[in-house]
Design a protein around this motif. Structure first.
Motif, PDB file in Angstrom:
ATOM      1  N   LEU A  95       0.664   8.164  -2.330  1.00 52.12           N
ATOM      2  CA  LEU A  95       1.208   8.911  -3.348  1.00 52.12           C
ATOM      3  C   LEU A  95       0.507  10.337  -3.316  1.00 52.12           C
ATOM      4  CD1 LEU A  95       1.684   6.388  -6.278  1.00 52.12           C
ATOM      5  CD2 LEU A  95       3.278   7.054  -4.420  1.00 52.12           C
ATOM      6  N   LEU A 110       1.151  -0.825   0.037  1.00 52.13           N
ATOM      7  CA  LEU A 110      -0.021  -0.218   0.165  1.00 52.13           C
ATOM      8  C   LEU A 110       0.943   1.239  -0.016  1.00 52.13           C
ATOM      9  CD1 LEU A 110      -2.798   0.966   0.274  1.00 52.13           C
ATOM     10  CD2 LEU A 110      -2.627   0.965   2.652  1.00 52.13           C
ATOM     11  N   PRO A 170      -4.422   6.640  -1.508  1.00 55.40           N
ATOM     12  CA  PRO A 170      -3.681   5.419  -1.352  1.00 55.40           C
ATOM     13  C   PRO A 170      -3.945   4.436  -2.665  1.00 55.40           C
ATOM     14  CG  PRO A 170      -5.669   5.035  -0.387  1.00 55.40           C
ATOM     15  CD  PRO A 170      -5.466   6.475  -0.618  1.00 55.40           C
ATOM     16  N   LYS A 171      -2.983   4.036  -3.145  1.00 52.62           N
ATOM     17  CA  LYS A 171      -2.809   3.307  -4.372  1.00 52.62           C
ATOM     18  C   LYS A 171      -2.199   1.822  -4.232  1.00 52.62           C
ATOM     19  CE  LYS A 171      -3.081   6.608  -7.889  1.00 52.62           C
ATOM     20  NZ  LYS A 171      -2.255   7.324  -9.169  1.00 52.62           N
ATOM     21  N   LEU A 172      -2.837   1.082  -4.759  1.00 54.05           N
ATOM     22  CA  LEU A 172      -2.194  -0.572  -4.391  1.00 54.05           C
ATOM     23  C   LEU A 172      -1.194  -0.666  -5.662  1.00 54.05           C
ATOM     24  CD1 LEU A 172      -5.143  -2.708  -3.894  1.00 54.05           C
ATOM     25  CD2 LEU A 172      -3.519  -1.889  -2.089  1.00 54.05           C
ATOM     26  N   GLN A 173       0.074  -1.095  -5.319  1.00 53.59           N
ATOM     27  CA  GLN A 173       1.370  -1.373  -6.091  1.00 53.59           C
ATOM     28  C   GLN A 173       1.972  -3.001  -5.977  1.00 53.59           C
ATOM     29  OE1 GLN A 173       3.928   1.879  -5.325  1.00 53.59           O
ATOM     30  NE2 GLN A 173       3.160   2.962  -7.303  1.00 53.59           N
ATOM     31  N   CYS A 216      -3.228  12.101  -4.096  1.00 49.85           N
ATOM     32  CA  CYS A 216      -4.110  11.249  -4.912  1.00 49.85           C
ATOM     33  C   CYS A 216      -4.741  10.218  -3.940  1.00 49.85           C
ATOM     34  CB  CYS A 216      -3.442  10.705  -5.966  1.00 49.85           C
ATOM     35  SG  CYS A 216      -3.021  11.993  -7.198  1.00 49.85           S
TER      36      CYS A 216
END
Length: 246
Positions: A16, A13, A21-24, A19
């Protein structure tokens, strides 16, 4: 024993900026999972697909025809070659399709047909592809090259024509009982696969007219068998000398 390969993704998690949370994907790990008959059945999956399986089995196990012998490929002729090409020819004529010669590549015929009952699933094994008919018109000089292409390969399924292979060239050609005329145009009924240049069939790019049809080769075979069954005929293709070697 069969093994299935899965990739297990480990997800991190990351935050960034504004914007959110984004999953990578951080990394992947490979692992083999053995599948064998000793594994317990998954009752949920079994109950899900069983109705579909029963319906499919009831269709695929239909007896379409009875064969008096095993039907196999051969070169320059084979009983399977002749059966398949004749079925293409007969069924297409029944549909009112206009052409001179029916042709397909022997590499597309995947199994022999057994002596005795011919079940529907056998025709799907014989012709597992979704190829449809295509009409291809040749000038006479390119029709000669078409026959030479078959001669060079040693023979393929063909119906409506007869010829002799001499030094990998086609000679003594007749089409529907008449001598081949290099000044005439001729129409070859084949598969869209061959018409697209499959199996080295670059000769088909020399056509002067092409028409793709909404009629599958497999359906033509099924229609042919249904017709024979209705007429009470057994399947008994023969070698008739349509392709000879000098």
């Amino acid at each position: 024993m069969q093994k299935l390969r899965f990739k297990i993704g480990i997800v991190t998690l990351a935050f960034l900026g504004a914007c959110g949370p984004k999953l990578q994907l951080a990394k992947t790990e490979k692992q083999l999972y053995p599948i064998s008959a000793e594994m317990p059945e998954d009752s949920a999956i079994l109950s899900f697909y069983q109705p579909y399986k029963l319906k499919l089995d009831s269709i695929m196990n239909d007896v379409l025809a009875v064969s008096s012998k095993e039907i196999k490929k051969g070169s320059p002729e084979g009983t399977l070659n002749n059966f398949f090409a004749d079925a293409m020819y007969d069924s297409a004529k029944e549909k009112g399709i206009e052409f001179d010669v029916a042709y397909t590549n022997s590499g597309g015929l995947r199994i022999s047909l057994p002596e005795g009952n011919i079940y529907r699933y056998k025709i799907f094994e014989l012709m597992p592809f979704e190829n449809a008919f295509t009409r291809v018109k040749f000038k006479g000089e390119d029709m000669q090259k078409f026959f030479d292409y078959i001669a060079e390969s040693g023979g393929d399924p063909i119906s409506g024509a007869r010829f002799t292979i001499a030094n990998k060239k086609a000679v003594d050609i007749t089409i529907n009982g008449k001598p081949f005329d290099v000044t005439k145009d001729y129409v070859v009924l084949t598969s869209d696969y061959m018409a697209n240049g499959g199996d080295g069939g670059v000769i088909f790019s020399k056509n002067i007219e092409r028409k793709d049809l909404d009629y599958k080769l497999r359906d033509a075979i099924l229609d042919y068998l249904a017709k024979m069954n209705k007429e009470g005929k057994k399947l008994n293709p023969v070698l008739d000398g349509r392709i000879k070697i000098k």
